[in-house]
Write an enzyme that holds these catalytic residues in place. Structure first.
Site, PDB file in Angstrom:
ATOM      1  N   SER A  23       1.046  -1.374   0.392  1.00 38.85           N
ATOM      2  CA  SER A  23       0.658   0.282  -0.004  1.00 38.85           C
ATOM      3  C   SER A  23       1.234   1.076  -0.049  1.00 38.85           C
ATOM      4  O   SER A  23       0.795   2.152  -1.222  1.00 38.85           O
ATOM      5  CB  SER A  23      -0.723  -0.225   1.132  1.00 38.85           C
ATOM      6  OG  SER A  23      -0.173  -0.127   2.358  1.00 38.85           O
ATOM      7  N   LYS A 118      10.222   2.018   8.041  1.00 36.56           N
ATOM      8  CA  LYS A 118      10.040   2.257   9.159  1.00 36.56           C
ATOM      9  C   LYS A 118      10.367   0.999   9.479  1.00 36.56           C
ATOM     10  O   LYS A 118       9.574   0.437  10.247  1.00 36.56           O
ATOM     11  CB  LYS A 118       8.669   2.982   9.690  1.00 36.56           C
ATOM     12  CG  LYS A 118       9.000   4.300   8.749  1.00 36.56           C
ATOM     13  CD  LYS A 118       7.354   4.351   9.147  1.00 36.56           C
ATOM     14  CE  LYS A 118       7.128   6.240   8.838  1.00 36.56           C
ATOM     15  NZ  LYS A 118       6.348   6.833   8.247  1.00 36.56           N
ATOM     16  N   GLY A 147       7.724  10.233   7.902  1.00 39.41           N
ATOM     17  CA  GLY A 147       6.771  11.789   8.483  1.00 39.41           C
ATOM     18  C   GLY A 147       5.577  10.740   8.112  1.00 39.41           C
ATOM     19  O   GLY A 147       5.341   9.872   7.895  1.00 39.41           O
ATOM     20  N   THR A 149       2.573   9.914   7.182  1.00 45.76           N
ATOM     21  CA  THR A 149       1.906   9.380   5.747  1.00 45.76           C
ATOM     22  C   THR A 149       1.245   8.225   5.805  1.00 45.76           C
ATOM     23  O   THR A 149       1.590   7.235   6.226  1.00 45.76           O
ATOM     24  CB  THR A 149       2.397   9.257   4.824  1.00 45.76           C
ATOM     25  OG1 THR A 149       4.040   8.354   5.727  1.00 45.76           O
ATOM     26  CG2 THR A 149       3.559  10.732   4.433  1.00 45.76           C
ATOM     27  N   LYS A 203       7.645   5.051  16.794  1.00 38.54           N
ATOM     28  CA  LYS A 203       6.502   5.453  17.348  1.00 38.54           C
ATOM     29  C   LYS A 203       5.455   4.598  16.649  1.00 38.54           C
ATOM     30  O   LYS A 203       4.520   3.602  17.282  1.00 38.54           O
ATOM     31  CB  LYS A 203       5.925   6.818  15.916  1.00 38.54           C
ATOM     32  CG  LYS A 203       6.638   6.180  14.333  1.00 38.54           C
ATOM     33  CD  LYS A 203       4.945   5.731  14.073  1.00 38.54           C
ATOM     34  CE  LYS A 203       5.123   5.272  12.352  1.00 38.54           C
ATOM     35  NZ  LYS A 203       4.413   4.644  11.715  1.00 38.54           N
ATOM     36  N   SER A 266      -4.056   3.670  10.975  1.00 38.15           N
ATOM     37  CA  SER A 266      -2.471   2.925  11.520  1.00 38.15           C
ATOM     38  C   SER A 266      -2.831   1.735  12.429  1.00 38.15           C
ATOM     39  O   SER A 266      -4.058   1.348  12.837  1.00 38.15           O
ATOM     40  CB  SER A 266      -2.100   3.698  13.028  1.00 38.15           C
ATOM     41  OG  SER A 266      -1.272   3.042  13.720  1.00 38.15           O
ATOM     42  N   ASN A 268      -1.331  -0.808  13.240  1.00 33.02           N
ATOM     43  CA  ASN A 268      -0.236  -0.448  15.107  1.00 33.02           C
ATOM     44  C   ASN A 268      -1.608   0.042  15.820  1.00 33.02           C
ATOM     45  O   ASN A 268      -1.520  -1.022  16.785  1.00 33.02           O
ATOM     46  CB  ASN A 268       1.314   0.795  14.668  1.00 33.02           C
ATOM     47  CG  ASN A 268       2.404  -0.258  14.334  1.00 33.02           C
ATOM     48  OD1 ASN A 268       2.480  -1.117  13.701  1.00 33.02           O
ATOM     49  ND2 ASN A 268       1.855   0.500  13.271  1.00 33.02           N
TER      50      ASN A 268
END
EC number: 1.1.1.94
Length: 345
Positions: A23, A118, A147, A149, A203, A266, A268
């Protein structure tokens, strides 16, 4: 008039090759090609790539968003890598080193590699720049893009801002020029190659914690406390690794942290929500249906913190929930029961 010499399988100048057709990789390729630049999107599954080409869209991950005419779908890794000087690697962190090893034989002498992955290296907790240097050596310019997104919003052309960092200032400037779109996509330059990578990994872990808190039903106060103290943990680990403190106040730190902790796009956060609602780890992951980077990132960040001697109590409690079977509610209670501390520690 000087004509640019084109020496690739496509017979035209390729601005960038994106390695990874999930994605996020697909959304970046769409954004890069939206202004008419020729962009190659490579994925490792030929059947999946054939479907993307037939549909001229990624209906599974980005429904309703068509590919620009200048986006080239490719399943041949050699052709994709050799097509452009600049490569953008967008793959899960646990296969990052494997993918670099796969593309290494096809790199050009002038290749430059940026990644939007990430996370940290599995089983070691090393930064991806160290993995890249090990695999590729020091001949190639490297950069990281990071960043706040979400893939669907980026692909849809919604306003987005991100940062890019590299030891090579010219590579940063060139990436800004190629990626930046004045109407929808703003790219900031950053000189902190270490901090930019660390923020994206930490994060993910804190977002799982924020989701767990909301899943339990603790409310906005607890979520905000987790975000704030999670940022403090990120800064402490960054300081131990020599990162610049201001990086964590920017797009790759606070920006990405707030986005991932507060919006249900998200994975996560949704994973954490499921855990907080009583689901076990395997069921929660299966329900997401895509890679939950934060699951592996938790172990990697925990290992890195242990190695560096950095206290990260939120990360530690999430690690215990994910890898030692601790109850999410008990983990939250243990965080609150810690000895009194100064806010600056």
């Amino acid at each position: 008039m000087t004509q640019t010499l084109v020496n690739n399988a496509y017979g035209k100048e390729i601005s960038m090759t994106v390695i990874g057709a999930g994605s996020y990789g697909t959304s970046l390729a769409i954004s890069l090609s939206r202004n008419g630049a020729n962009v190659v999107l490579w994925g490792h599954e030929p059947e999946h790539m054939a479907k993307l080409e037939a549909d001229r869209a990624n209906h599974e991950f980005l429904p309703g968003i068509e590919f620009p005419p200048s986006l080239i779908v490719e399943s041949d890794l050699a052709k994709a890598v050799q097509a452009s000087r600049d490569l953008l690697v967008v793959v899960p962190s646990h296969v990052f080193g494997i993918v670099l090893n796969s593309l290494k034989p096809y790199l050009r002498d002038d290749s430059r590699i940026c990644w939007a992955t990430k996370g940290l290296e599995p089983e070691t907790g090393r930064l991806l720049k160290d993995v890249a240097f090990d695999v590729l050596g020091e001949h190639y310019s490297l950069a990281v893009l990071s960043g706040p997104t979400f893939a669907k919003e980026l692909a849809a052309g919604m306003p987005t801002a991100i940062s890019v960092a590299s030891p090579d200032a010219q590579f940063v400037a060139d990436l800004q020029e190629k990626i930046h779109c004045s109407k929808t996509f703003r790219v900031y330059a950053n000189s902190d190659f270490t901090g930019m990578q660390l923020g994206g990994a930490v994060k993910n872990v804190i977002a799982i914690g924020a989701g767990m808190s909301d899943g339990i039903g603790f409310g906005a106060n607890a979520r905000t406390a987790l975000i704030t103290r999670g940022l403090a943990e990120m800064c402490r680990l960054g300081a131990a690794l020599g990162a610049q403190p201001e990086t964590f106040m920017g797009m790759a730190g606070l920006g990405d942290l707030v986005l991932t902790c507060t919006d249900n796009q998200s994975r996560n956060r949704r994973f954490g929500l499921a855990l907080g609602q009583g689901k076990d780890v395997d069921t929660a992951q299966a329900d997401i249906g895509q890679v939950v980077e934060g699951y592996r990132n938790t172990k990697e960040v925990w290992m890195l913190a242990q190695r560096m001697g950095v206290e990260m109590p939120i990360v530690d409690q999430i690690y215990q929930v994910l890898y030692q079977g601790k109850d999410a509610r008990l983990a939250a209670q243990d965080l609150l029961a810690r000895d009194k501390k100064s806010e600056g520690k």
